[in-house]
Design an enzyme around this catalytic site. Structure first.
Site, mmCIF file in Angstrom:
data_model
loop_
_atom_site.group_PDB
_atom_site.id
_atom_site.type_symbol
_atom_site.label_atom_id
_atom_site.label_comp_id
_atom_site.label_asym_id
_atom_site.label_seq_id
_atom_site.Cartn_x
_atom_site.Cartn_y
_atom_site.Cartn_z
ATOM 1 N N ASP A 1 4.585 2.121 8.828
ATOM 2 C CA ASP A 1 5.094 1.653 7.529
ATOM 3 C C ASP A 1 6.423 2.257 6.931
ATOM 4 O O ASP A 1 7.074 3.057 7.577
ATOM 5 C CB ASP A 1 3.991 2.035 6.284
ATOM 6 C CG ASP A 1 4.170 1.567 5.049
ATOM 7 O OD1 ASP A 1 4.416 0.340 4.606
ATOM 8 O OD2 ASP A 1 4.108 2.380 3.955
ATOM 9 N N SER A 2 6.743 1.604 5.914
ATOM 10 C CA SER A 2 8.127 2.120 5.355
ATOM 11 C C SER A 2 7.993 3.586 4.742
ATOM 12 O O SER A 2 9.136 4.247 4.796
ATOM 13 C CB SER A 2 8.729 1.179 4.363
ATOM 14 O OG SER A 2 7.641 1.042 3.261
ATOM 15 N N CYS B 1 1.979 -2.187 7.085
ATOM 16 C CA CYS B 1 2.852 -2.753 5.808
ATOM 17 C C CYS B 1 2.803 -4.203 5.750
ATOM 18 O O CYS B 1 3.036 -4.955 6.621
ATOM 19 C CB CYS B 1 4.104 -2.217 6.343
ATOM 20 S SG CYS B 1 5.349 -2.637 5.250
ATOM 21 N N GLU C 1 5.193 6.503 -4.127
ATOM 22 C CA GLU C 1 6.204 7.560 -3.379
ATOM 23 C C GLU C 1 6.450 8.926 -4.052
ATOM 24 O O GLU C 1 6.589 9.950 -3.443
ATOM 25 C CB GLU C 1 7.634 6.877 -2.699
ATOM 26 C CG GLU C 1 7.544 5.701 -1.670
ATOM 27 C CD GLU C 1 7.149 6.533 -0.235
ATOM 28 O OE1 GLU C 1 7.773 7.486 -0.077
ATOM 29 O OE2 GLU C 1 6.443 5.632 0.694
ATOM 30 N N CYS D 1 -0.290 -4.420 -0.692
ATOM 31 C CA CYS D 1 0.801 -3.496 -0.433
ATOM 32 C C CYS D 1 0.146 -1.970 -0.019
ATOM 33 O O CYS D 1 -0.724 -1.577 -0.938
ATOM 34 C CB CYS D 1 1.660 -3.127 -1.565
ATOM 35 S SG CYS D 1 2.946 -1.802 -1.062
ATOM 36 N N HIS E 1 0.940 0.646 -0.201
ATOM 37 C CA HIS E 1 0.979 1.795 -1.294
ATOM 38 C C HIS E 1 -0.033 1.799 -2.301
ATOM 39 O O HIS E 1 -0.088 2.816 -2.916
ATOM 40 C CB HIS E 1 2.526 1.699 -1.874
ATOM 41 C CG HIS E 1 3.474 2.294 -0.863
ATOM 42 N ND1 HIS E 1 3.993 1.835 0.260
ATOM 43 C CD2 HIS E 1 4.202 3.617 -0.998
ATOM 44 C CE1 HIS E 1 4.974 2.398 0.958
ATOM 45 N NE2 HIS E 1 5.068 3.424 0.194
HETATM 46 N N1 DGL Z 1 3.716 -0.318 1.965
HETATM 47 C C1 DGL Z 1 4.600 -1.442 2.378
HETATM 48 C C2 DGL Z 1 3.819 -2.601 2.130
HETATM 49 O O1 DGL Z 1 2.472 -2.654 2.183
HETATM 50 C C3 DGL Z 1 5.853 -1.518 1.993
HETATM 51 C C4 DGL Z 1 6.390 -1.320 0.521
HETATM 52 C C5 DGL Z 1 7.999 -1.166 0.334
HETATM 53 O O2 DGL Z 1 8.532 -0.383 1.216
HETATM 54 O O3 DGL Z 1 8.428 -1.686 -0.203
HETATM 55 O O4 DGL Z 1 4.306 -3.907 1.719
#
Ligand code: DGL
Length: 279
Positions: free
Chosen positions: A22-23, A85, A164, A196, A198
């Protein structure tokens, strides 16, 4: 294929790790479900903390970053790559499947499937990054199940930095959520996809703002089951025995990343290794 050669390949597959990326820390919500469903598998997780967030970047840039991470994981001899992600799954999955020699699984289809099973009034809302929402990947995946389902989309770009930075339980996060979620409540959807990885970190707060009547779904459980059955079908499952290992990589600030990983996974983890990406 000679039986001996086939057995040797199957045995080495059993030991190979599953690569997950993931990012940043978001994909750890997916890794948590994977570790639970597949306790004997070895995992390698890559958090691209130098380039987070992916959500506002162009499709070309997300594809470039996701390819660089996946290629690194491939050099670690992983047997499968999970794109944990949504943004990268929505924008780069076809390119990744084309350029890699290992199988790749994304998070959009499992999330859509979970929502389709959960909705009772046939109205689903999707929360995601700008990139995921603009791609309409969830709308397409949901309509594949049933064309008549109504899908409402809402981008929530500030949710990623809040997660984050550990702001999940701060009043500021709730104020922002109220702004983003008012149109979602108005849409009448009874099911909301946390599109997402996150967002499950903010789940408690999102649930409080939306109210108890709305079901929140994400990809984690459904994806973990899909990975489990994929491994079984392809005879790639690790042999039962000791708990599988976990190796973490981050492209920036591995200490901060390790602390977040420990908290989110609720297990003691070895310090993440710094790995800069070659773009
Ligand atoms: N967690 C990621 C997602 O599911 C990326 C969020 C991001 O880096 O903007 O989209």
């Amino acid at each position: 294929m000679f039986p001996v050669l086939q057995i040797t390949i199957i045995l080495s597959m059993h030991k190979q790790a599953i690569g997950v990326f993931d990012s940043g820390i978001g994909g750890l919500t997916i890794l948590r479900a994977l570790r639970k469903a597949l306790p004997h598998e070895n995992f390698i997780y890559f958090g691209d903390t130098a380039n987070v967030p992916y959500g506002g970047k162009s499709k070309a840039m997300v594809t470039r970053l996701a390819t660089a991470v996946a290629q690194f994981l491939q050099t670690q001899q992983v047997k499968l790559i999970v794109v944990a992600c949504n943004t990268a799954s929505a924008q780069a999955l076809p390119a990744l499947s084309k350029s890699l020699s290992v199988p790749v699984m994304g998070v959009i289809a499992p999330g859509a499937q979970a929502a389709v099973s959960a909705t009772k009034n046939h109205k689903i809302a999707v929360l995601g990054t700008q990139g995921t929402i603009e791609s309409r990947a969830y709308v397409k995946a949901i309509k594949k199940h049933n064309k008549k389902l109504r899908v409402f989309q809402q981008a929530c770009p500030l949710f990623v930095p809040l997660a984050e930075e550990g702001f999940a339980h701060k009043p500021a996060a709730e104020l922002i959520a109220r702004e983003y979620l008012a149109p979602v409540q108005k849409s009448g959807a009874d099911t909301v996809i946390l599109g997402c990885t996150h967002y499950p970190i903010l789940k408690e707060m999102i649930a409080r703002v939306l109210g108890r009547k709305i079901s929140l779904v994400d990809s984690a459980e459904t994806l973990a089951q899909a990975v489990k059955s994929f491994l079984k079908t392809h005879r790639m499952t690790a042999v039962a025995g000791r708990r599988g290992s976990l190796k973490l990589y981050a492209s920036d600030d591995p200490q901060k990343f390790s602390r977040s990983a420990q908290k989110l996974l609720n297990e003691k983890v070895a310090r993440a290794t710094l790995k800069k990406l070659t773009l």
